[in-house]
Motif scaffolding. Structure first.
Motif, PDB file in Angstrom:
ATOM      1  N   TYR A   1     103.321-119.122  22.415  1.00  0.00           N
ATOM      2  CA  TYR A   1     103.898-119.905  21.042  1.00  0.00           C
ATOM      3  C   TYR A   1     103.195-121.112  20.616  1.00  0.00           C
ATOM      4  CZ  TYR A   1     107.593-122.555  18.688  1.00  0.00           C
ATOM      5  OH  TYR A   1     108.032-123.257  17.582  1.00  0.00           O
ATOM      6  N   THR A   2     102.678-121.131  19.472  1.00  0.00           N
ATOM      7  CA  THR A   2     101.899-122.394  19.014  1.00  0.00           C
ATOM      8  C   THR A   2     102.977-123.473  18.541  1.00  0.00           C
ATOM      9  OG1 THR A   2     101.966-121.345  16.753  1.00  0.00           O
ATOM     10  CG2 THR A   2     100.091-120.578  18.246  1.00  0.00           C
ATOM     11  N   SER A   3     102.742-124.478  19.176  1.00  0.00           N
ATOM     12  CA  SER A   3     103.584-125.657  18.963  1.00  0.00           C
ATOM     13  C   SER A   3     103.009-126.985  19.295  1.00  0.00           C
ATOM     14  CB  SER A   3     104.850-125.354  19.747  1.00  0.00           C
ATOM     15  OG  SER A   3     105.313-126.861  20.128  1.00  0.00           O
ATOM     16  N   PRO A   4     103.093-127.941  18.645  1.00  0.00           N
ATOM     17  CA  PRO A   4     102.426-129.262  19.005  1.00  0.00           C
ATOM     18  C   PRO A   4     103.083-129.641  20.442  1.00  0.00           C
ATOM     19  CG  PRO A   4     103.535-129.394  16.999  1.00  0.00           C
ATOM     20  CD  PRO A   4     103.777-127.990  17.199  1.00  0.00           C
ATOM     21  N   ASP A   5     103.968-129.194  20.683  1.00  0.00           N
ATOM     22  CA  ASP A   5     104.603-129.629  22.226  1.00  0.00           C
ATOM     23  C   ASP A   5     103.930-128.708  23.216  1.00  0.00           C
ATOM     24  OD1 ASP A   5     106.727-130.279  20.459  1.00  0.00           O
ATOM     25  OD2 ASP A   5     108.212-128.727  21.436  1.00  0.00           O
TER      26      ASP A   5
ATOM     27  N   GLU B   1     103.162-122.221  25.912  1.00  0.00           N
ATOM     28  CA  GLU B   1     103.133-123.030  24.658  1.00  0.00           C
ATOM     29  C   GLU B   1     101.771-123.690  24.561  1.00  0.00           C
ATOM     30  OE1 GLU B   1     106.702-124.820  23.516  1.00  0.00           O
ATOM     31  OE2 GLU B   1     108.002-123.566  24.493  1.00  0.00           O
ATOM     32  N   VAL B   2     101.158-123.460  23.537  1.00  0.00           N
ATOM     33  CA  VAL B   2      99.705-123.976  23.011  1.00  0.00           C
ATOM     34  C   VAL B   2      99.663-124.851  21.874  1.00  0.00           C
ATOM     35  CG1 VAL B   2      97.273-123.497  22.878  1.00  0.00           C
ATOM     36  CG2 VAL B   2      98.652-122.137  24.287  1.00  0.00           C
ATOM     37  N   SER B   3      99.173-126.101  21.974  1.00  0.00           N
ATOM     38  CA  SER B   3      98.966-126.882  20.817  1.00  0.00           C
ATOM     39  C   SER B   3      97.324-127.263  20.605  1.00  0.00           C
ATOM     40  CB  SER B   3      99.433-128.324  21.299  1.00  0.00           C
ATOM     41  OG  SER B   3      98.856-129.462  20.392  1.00  0.00           O
ATOM     42  N   ILE B   4      96.870-127.299  19.514  1.00  0.00           N
ATOM     43  CA  ILE B   4      95.391-127.368  19.169  1.00  0.00           C
ATOM     44  C   ILE B   4      95.062-128.864  19.139  1.00  0.00           C
ATOM     45  CG2 ILE B   4      95.226-125.156  18.553  1.00  0.00           C
ATOM     46  CD1 ILE B   4      94.551-126.256  15.649  1.00  0.00           C
ATOM     47  N   GLY B   5      95.954-129.857  19.346  1.00  0.00           N
ATOM     48  CA  GLY B   5      95.667-131.210  19.296  1.00  0.00           C
ATOM     49  C   GLY B   5      96.610-132.097  18.936  1.00  0.00           C
ATOM     50  N   ASP B   6      96.569-133.288  18.893  1.00  0.00           N
ATOM     51  CA  ASP B   6      97.766-134.351  18.751  1.00  0.00           C
ATOM     52  C   ASP B   6      97.761-134.607  17.288  1.00  0.00           C
ATOM     53  OD1 ASP B   6      98.481-134.081  21.347  1.00  0.00           O
ATOM     54  OD2 ASP B   6      97.413-136.048  22.012  1.00  0.00           O
ATOM     55  N   TYR B   7      98.214-133.519  16.284  1.00  0.00           N
ATOM     56  CA  TYR B   7      98.329-133.711  15.078  1.00  0.00           C
ATOM     57  C   TYR B   7      99.455-132.793  14.770  1.00  0.00           C
ATOM     58  CZ  TYR B   7      94.503-130.679  15.555  1.00  0.00           C
ATOM     59  OH  TYR B   7      93.834-129.788  15.897  1.00  0.00           O
ATOM     60  N   VAL B   8      99.747-132.918  13.420  1.00  0.00           N
ATOM     61  CA  VAL B   8     100.966-131.933  13.075  1.00  0.00           C
ATOM     62  C   VAL B   8     100.684-131.035  11.971  1.00  0.00           C
ATOM     63  CG1 VAL B   8     103.186-131.509  12.494  1.00  0.00           C
ATOM     64  CG2 VAL B   8     102.798-133.306  13.887  1.00  0.00           C
ATOM     65  N   LEU B   9     100.375-129.692  12.096  1.00  0.00           N
ATOM     66  CA  LEU B   9     100.260-128.668  11.176  1.00  0.00           C
ATOM     67  C   LEU B   9     101.271-128.173  10.483  1.00  0.00           C
ATOM     68  CD1 LEU B   9      97.815-126.382  13.427  1.00  0.00           C
ATOM     69  CD2 LEU B   9      96.913-128.265  11.820  1.00  0.00           C
ATOM     70  N   SER B  10     101.224-127.672   9.211  1.00  0.00           N
ATOM     71  CA  SER B  10     102.387-127.335   8.579  1.00  0.00           C
ATOM     72  C   SER B  10     103.010-125.852   9.169  1.00  0.00           C
ATOM     73  CB  SER B  10     102.078-126.904   7.048  1.00  0.00           C
ATOM     74  OG  SER B  10     100.854-127.620   6.744  1.00  0.00           O
ATOM     75  N   GLY B  11     101.968-125.187   9.906  1.00  0.00           N
ATOM     76  CA  GLY B  11     102.711-124.017  10.585  1.00  0.00           C
ATOM     77  C   GLY B  11     101.710-123.584  11.795  1.00  0.00           C
ATOM     78  N   GLY B  12     101.912-122.755  12.600  1.00  0.00           N
ATOM     79  CA  GLY B  12     100.932-122.332  13.651  1.00  0.00           C
ATOM     80  C   GLY B  12      99.757-121.521  13.351  1.00  0.00           C
ATOM     81  N   GLU B  13      99.848-120.853  12.224  1.00  0.00           N
ATOM     82  CA  GLU B  13      98.889-119.882  11.827  1.00  0.00           C
ATOM     83  C   GLU B  13      97.431-120.332  12.146  1.00  0.00           C
ATOM     84  OE1 GLU B  13     101.587-120.301  10.114  1.00  0.00           O
ATOM     85  OE2 GLU B  13     102.323-118.267  10.505  1.00  0.00           O
ATOM     86  N   LEU B  14      97.197-121.443  11.567  1.00  0.00           N
ATOM     87  CA  LEU B  14      95.823-122.095  11.906  1.00  0.00           C
ATOM     88  C   LEU B  14      95.636-122.355  13.234  1.00  0.00           C
ATOM     89  CD1 LEU B  14      95.507-124.296   8.879  1.00  0.00           C
ATOM     90  CD2 LEU B  14      94.480-122.350   9.124  1.00  0.00           C
ATOM     91  N   ALA B  15      96.531-122.455  14.131  1.00  0.00           N
ATOM     92  CA  ALA B  15      96.318-122.663  15.568  1.00  0.00           C
ATOM     93  C   ALA B  15      96.244-121.453  16.137  1.00  0.00           C
ATOM     94  CB  ALA B  15      97.536-123.370  15.928  1.00  0.00           C
ATOM     95  N   ALA B  16      96.946-120.429  15.673  1.00  0.00           N
ATOM     96  CA  ALA B  16      96.389-119.132  16.181  1.00  0.00           C
ATOM     97  C   ALA B  16      95.152-118.548  15.824  1.00  0.00           C
ATOM     98  CB  ALA B  16      97.680-118.211  15.692  1.00  0.00           C
TER      99      ALA B  16
HETATM  100 CL1  6GU Z   1     100.129-125.108  17.594  1.00  0.00          CL
HETATM  101  N1  6GU Z   1     101.440-125.937  15.859  1.00  0.00           N
HETATM  102  C1  6GU Z   1     101.652-127.076  14.781  1.00  0.00           C
HETATM  103  N2  6GU Z   1     102.628-126.826  13.824  1.00  0.00           N
HETATM  104  N3  6GU Z   1     100.919-128.238  14.588  1.00  0.00           N
HETATM  105  C2  6GU Z   1      99.919-128.380  15.588  1.00  0.00           C
HETATM  106  C3  6GU Z   1      99.672-127.256  16.724  1.00  0.00           C
HETATM  107  C4  6GU Z   1     100.482-126.110  16.461  1.00  0.00           C
HETATM  108  N4  6GU Z   1      98.737-127.924  17.265  1.00  0.00           N
HETATM  109  C5  6GU Z   1      98.445-129.185  16.866  1.00  0.00           C
HETATM  110  N5  6GU Z   1      99.293-129.462  15.545  1.00  0.00           N
END
Ligand code: 6GU
Length: 229
Positions: free
Chosen positions: A85-89, A129-144
């Protein structure tokens, strides 16, 4: 390797995964990427994939049913090594995790959206659960797309020069050395002599030293990791 990606906006995944190296990887049959529009798994007439949060508050929550319907269908067809699950958490994606994922056969990715997904989906299906960095994206698609790209390029045969993934930044916890191409002199700036020398061993040594210097200066955190092995 096969990725199955569940999203409310699969259009966002198209361009980054269908060009250049990712396109070649798929054309060579080394990588398969399938996307699923969660709206296609709804049963109500408004094709609703989100709803208001219990307890109130801003934002919408991704509903259980469409996600469960799509995942159950996929899980009945094959087993998955990982359901992400792509998520900033989540845990932050790094090269070590990319390497680990590149050894898997089937990975499912649920792209987070809105205020996130109903917690029961996380408990029932998600294994990481995977995040791509410490910032917030509008959705997880770019992270995927980042996950598929960074993992896909590691699959054997995807890169032309097999050794080239091994000399990437981060592969040994070091940043890559500087690179140069023709002309040998540009605006009075000369390419380091050693690179023109043809002396392979000296070139390797120079590159290694540059990697270390660069990492020490720019990424002291990585350098510490490198020293510890
Ligand atoms: Cl995986 N999702 C969102 N919404 N924001 C992010 C992220 C993912 N990783 C970093 N920022």
């Amino acid at each position: 390797m096969r990725f199955d990606i569940l999203s409310v906006l699969p259009e966002l995944l198209e361009s980054p995964l269908n060009h250049s190296i990712m396109k070649r990887a798929q054309n060579k049959g080394l990588l398969e990427v399938h996307t699923y529009n969660l709206r296609d798994y709804t049963t109500d007439k408004h094709r609703q994939v989100d709803d208001y949060p219990f307890g109130g508050g801003a934002g919408m929550v991704m509903k259980c049913e469409p996600i469960a319907a799509c995942m159950d269908e996929l899980l009945a067809e094959r087993s998955y090594d990982m359901v992400i699950y792509t998520s900033p958490d989540g845990v932050t994606l790094d090269q070590h995790l990319c390497n680990r994922l590149s050894m898997m056969d089937n990975v499912m990715i649920l792209c987070g959206h809105y205020k996130g997904v109903d917690e029961r989906i996380r408990e029932t299906y998600i294994t990481m659960e995977v995040s791509i960095g410490d910032y917030v994206l509008s959705g997880g698609e770019l992270a995927a797309a980042v996950i598929v790209d960074s993992v896909g390029r590691l699959l054997p045969g995807v890169l032309n020069d097999e050794s080239s993934a091994l000399s990437d930044s981060f592969q040994d916890d070091l940043l890559a050395p500087p690179v140069f191409t023709r002309p040998a002199e540009w605006r009075e700036k000369k390419v380091p002599d050693v690179l023109l020398s043809g002396h392979e061993k000296n070139i390797d040594t120079w590159r290694y030293e540059q990697s270390i210097e660069r990492t020490k200066k720019r990424r002291p955190d990585l350098y510490e990791k490198y020293l510890k092995g």
